[in-house]
Design a protein around this motif. Structure first.
Motif, PDB file in Angstrom:
ATOM      1  N   ASP A 111       0.752  -1.199   0.002  1.00  0.00           N
ATOM      2  CA  ASP A 111       0.064  -0.007  -0.012  1.00  0.00           C
ATOM      3  C   ASP A 111       0.893   1.403  -0.064  1.00  0.00           C
ATOM      4  N   TRP A 112       2.048   1.217   0.699  1.00  0.00           N
ATOM      5  CA  TRP A 112       2.865   2.376   0.899  1.00  0.00           C
ATOM      6  C   TRP A 112       3.345   2.616  -0.701  1.00  0.00           C
ATOM      7  N   GLU A 114       2.313   1.742  -3.450  1.00  0.00           N
ATOM      8  CA  GLU A 114       1.198   2.092  -4.380  1.00  0.00           C
ATOM      9  C   GLU A 114       0.900   3.571  -4.177  1.00  0.00           C
ATOM     10  N   SER A 115       1.176   4.301  -3.099  1.00  0.00           N
ATOM     11  CA  SER A 115       0.857   5.510  -2.718  1.00  0.00           C
ATOM     12  C   SER A 115       1.758   6.414  -3.045  1.00  0.00           C
TER      13      SER A 115
END
Length: 122
Positions: A111-112, A114-115
């Motif tokens: 998630d990190w 992809e952010s």
């Protein structure tokens, strides 16, 4: 983990109360930080996978590299290896309860990443 920093008379900074080497983060990275290691654990999260299927799932890694990483993970009790008595013999890998404890922060790492802005992604 946070070391205090002091400055001496010459303006040099020195860490005080720093963590002992290697620290817990370094030790954890030695277990999970190898290339393909997190990916292998991630692909085992939904159930047992045969070796050849796993090698295909981990695109870009040679079978030898996958085998090396699997042995490493098995030596740390993060995965289990089972020989399947079929013709020809097969080998299947599954994640252990200890291995599943790593999935939470692997998910957060994904998630990190992809952010991140596209320029920061490699």
């Amino acid at each position: 983990m946070n070391a205090r920093v002091e400055t001496d008379e010459q303006g040099r900074k020195t860490a005080v109360d720093s963590c002992e080497e290697p620290c817990s983060i370094e030790k954890g990275m030695r277990i999970l930080g190898g290339k393909w290691t997190g990916s292998i654990l991630w692909h085992l999260k939904d159930g047992p996978v045969r070796f050849n299927d796993l090698a295909r799932m981990v695109g870009g890694a040679s079978k030898r590299m996958v085998s090396t990483r699997l042995k490493h993970l098995e030596s740390h009790n993060l995965i289990e290896r089972e020989v399947i008595e079929t013709r020809p013999l097969g080998v299947e890998y599954s994640i252990t309860p200890l291995g599943t404890t790593a999935l939470g922060f692997l998910d957060e790492l994904r998630d990190w990443y992809e952010s991140l802005p596209e320029k920061a992604q490699t």
